[in-house]
Design a protein around this motif. Structure first.
Motif, PDB file in Angstrom:
ATOM      1  N   UNK A 153       0.871  -1.174   0.000  1.00  0.00           N
ATOM      2  CA  UNK A 153       0.000   0.000   0.000  1.00  0.00           C
ATOM      3  C   UNK A 153       0.909   1.226   0.000  1.00  0.00           C
ATOM      4  N   UNK A 154       0.675   2.099  -0.937  1.00  0.00           N
ATOM      5  CA  UNK A 154       1.493   3.301  -1.084  1.00  0.00           C
ATOM      6  C   UNK A 154       0.757   4.496  -0.491  1.00  0.00           C
ATOM      7  N   UNK A 155       1.452   5.201   0.390  1.00  0.00           N
ATOM      8  CA  UNK A 155       0.884   6.349   1.090  1.00  0.00           C
ATOM      9  C   UNK A 155       1.622   7.618   0.695  1.00  0.00           C
ATOM     10  N   UNK A 156       0.865   8.675   0.434  1.00  0.00           N
ATOM     11  CA  UNK A 156       1.504   9.965   0.249  1.00  0.00           C
ATOM     12  C   UNK A 156       1.445  10.745   1.565  1.00  0.00           C
ATOM     13  N   UNK A 157       2.368  11.673   1.706  1.00  0.00           N
ATOM     14  CA  UNK A 157       2.467  12.418   2.957  1.00  0.00           C
ATOM     15  C   UNK A 157       2.900  13.849   2.692  1.00  0.00           C
ATOM     16  N   UNK A 158       2.354  14.761   3.478  1.00  0.00           N
ATOM     17  CA  UNK A 158       2.708  16.173   3.390  1.00  0.00           C
ATOM     18  C   UNK A 158       3.725  16.535   4.449  1.00  0.00           C
ATOM     19  N   UNK A 159       4.788  17.205   4.033  1.00  0.00           N
ATOM     20  CA  UNK A 159       5.887  17.494   4.933  1.00  0.00           C
ATOM     21  C   UNK A 159       5.669  18.693   5.833  1.00  0.00           C
ATOM     22  N   UNK A 160       6.479  18.761   6.887  1.00  0.00           N
ATOM     23  CA  UNK A 160       6.443  19.883   7.815  1.00  0.00           C
ATOM     24  C   UNK A 160       7.076  21.129   7.208  1.00  0.00           C
ATOM     25  N   UNK A 161       8.074  20.940   6.384  1.00  0.00           N
ATOM     26  CA  UNK A 161       8.875  22.050   5.872  1.00  0.00           C
ATOM     27  C   UNK A 161       8.946  22.004   4.355  1.00  0.00           C
ATOM     28  N   UNK A 162       9.678  22.928   3.789  1.00  0.00           N
ATOM     29  CA  UNK A 162       9.750  23.038   2.333  1.00  0.00           C
ATOM     30  C   UNK A 162      10.475  21.868   1.683  1.00  0.00           C
ATOM     31  N   UNK A 163      11.343  21.219   2.453  1.00  0.00           N
ATOM     32  CA  UNK A 163      11.989  19.998   1.975  1.00  0.00           C
ATOM     33  C   UNK A 163      11.773  18.924   3.026  1.00  0.00           C
ATOM     34  N   UNK A 164      11.502  17.723   2.579  1.00  0.00           N
ATOM     35  CA  UNK A 164      11.218  16.639   3.506  1.00  0.00           C
ATOM     36  C   UNK A 164      12.163  15.484   3.268  1.00  0.00           C
ATOM     37  N   UNK A 165      12.496  14.808   4.366  1.00  0.00           N
ATOM     38  CA  UNK A 165      13.468  13.737   4.271  1.00  0.00           C
ATOM     39  C   UNK A 165      12.850  12.367   4.276  1.00  0.00           C
ATOM     40  N   UNK A 166      13.576  11.424   4.841  1.00  0.00           N
ATOM     41  CA  UNK A 166      13.200  10.019   4.786  1.00  0.00           C
ATOM     42  C   UNK A 166      12.485   9.541   6.050  1.00  0.00           C
ATOM     43  N   UNK A 167      12.418  10.369   7.044  1.00  0.00           N
ATOM     44  CA  UNK A 167      11.800   9.962   8.303  1.00  0.00           C
ATOM     45  C   UNK A 167      10.312  10.277   8.322  1.00  0.00           C
ATOM     46  N   UNK A 214      -1.151  12.604   6.144  1.00  0.00           N
ATOM     47  CA  UNK A 214      -1.056  11.301   5.482  1.00  0.00           C
ATOM     48  C   UNK A 214      -2.339  11.002   4.725  1.00  0.00           C
ATOM     49  N   UNK A 215      -2.183  10.422   3.530  1.00  0.00           N
ATOM     50  CA  UNK A 215      -3.329   9.970   2.766  1.00  0.00           C
ATOM     51  C   UNK A 215      -3.739   8.572   3.194  1.00  0.00           C
ATOM     52  N   UNK A 216      -4.798   8.061   2.560  1.00  0.00           N
ATOM     53  CA  UNK A 216      -5.349   6.772   2.969  1.00  0.00           C
ATOM     54  C   UNK A 216      -4.646   5.592   2.305  1.00  0.00           C
ATOM     55  N   UNK A 217      -3.831   5.838   1.306  1.00  0.00           N
ATOM     56  CA  UNK A 217      -3.092   4.763   0.657  1.00  0.00           C
ATOM     57  C   UNK A 217      -3.797   4.205  -0.565  1.00  0.00           C
ATOM     58  N   UNK A 218      -2.980   3.712  -1.475  1.00  0.00           N
ATOM     59  CA  UNK A 218      -3.487   3.039  -2.665  1.00  0.00           C
ATOM     60  C   UNK A 218      -2.674   1.767  -2.867  1.00  0.00           C
ATOM     61  N   UNK A 219      -3.357   0.665  -3.160  1.00  0.00           N
ATOM     62  CA  UNK A 219      -2.708  -0.643  -3.227  1.00  0.00           C
ATOM     63  C   UNK A 219      -2.107  -0.882  -4.601  1.00  0.00           C
ATOM     64  N   UNK A 220      -0.839  -1.254  -4.602  1.00  0.00           N
ATOM     65  CA  UNK A 220      -0.133  -1.651  -5.817  1.00  0.00           C
ATOM     66  C   UNK A 220       0.250  -3.113  -5.670  1.00  0.00           C
ATOM     67  N   UNK A 221      -0.163  -3.924  -6.629  1.00  0.00           N
ATOM     68  CA  UNK A 221       0.145  -5.348  -6.610  1.00  0.00           C
ATOM     69  C   UNK A 221       0.901  -5.694  -7.876  1.00  0.00           C
ATOM     70  N   UNK A 222       2.074  -6.277  -7.709  1.00  0.00           N
ATOM     71  CA  UNK A 222       2.908  -6.660  -8.851  1.00  0.00           C
ATOM     72  C   UNK A 222       2.963  -8.181  -8.905  1.00  0.00           C
ATOM     73  N   UNK A 223       2.475  -8.739  -9.983  1.00  0.00           N
ATOM     74  CA  UNK A 223       2.456 -10.192 -10.129  1.00  0.00           C
ATOM     75  C   UNK A 223       3.708 -10.674 -10.854  1.00  0.00           C
ATOM     76  N   UNK A 224       4.138 -11.872 -10.496  1.00  0.00           N
ATOM     77  CA  UNK A 224       5.369 -12.417 -11.104  1.00  0.00           C
ATOM     78  C   UNK A 224       5.066 -13.202 -12.366  1.00  0.00           C
TER      79      UNK A 224
END
Length: 123
Positions: free
Chosen positions: A92-106, A113-123
């Motif tokens: 599930x992929x979530x988007x997020x809005x940062x506190x500042x003008x640039x956002x890091x990895x934490x 936070x958004x509600x998420x969207x499911x990505x499924x990759x089949x082999x």
């Protein structure tokens, strides 16, 4: 602010998909934005982030060279283009809005936070 993610779905390994995240309620054009993902039974992990102007992109090691983050401030939307998808990208992929003008990895860098969207990759 509300974040609405969309564009997830089922794709074969090696394929491509673009997910989107639209902000409403308040513009986030002055804030960094990010994408995280969470696979079943795993912790939420950082995928990518982008600065307020579209620069300063950061990527997680597992997606570097395959995923591209971008944004359109006029549309209050951030995108994640995913190429060469692998089954381990399934999450599930979530988007997020940062506190500042640039956002890091934490996760602590983000306040919305958004509600998420499911990505499924089949082999």
């Amino acid at each position: 602010v509300q974040l609405q993610a969309s564009g997830g779905g089922l794709v074969q390994a090696g394929g491509s998909l673009r997910v989107s995240c639209r902000a409403s309620g308040r513009a986030l054009s002055n804030n960094g934005m990010g994408w995280f993902r969470q696979a079943p039974g795993k912790e939420r992990e950082f995928v990518a982030s982008i600065g307020w102007s579209g620069g300063g992109a950061l990527y997680g090691d597992s997606v570097k060279g395959r995923f591209t983050i971008s944004r359109d401030n006029a549309k209050n939307t951030v995108y994640l283009q995913m190429n060469s998808l692998k089954p381990e990208d399934t999450a599930v992929y979530y988007c997020a809005g940062g506190r500042r003008s640039y956002s890091g990895k934490s996760r602590d860098d983000y306040t919305s936070w958004g509600q998420g969207t499911l990505v499924t990759v089949s082999s």
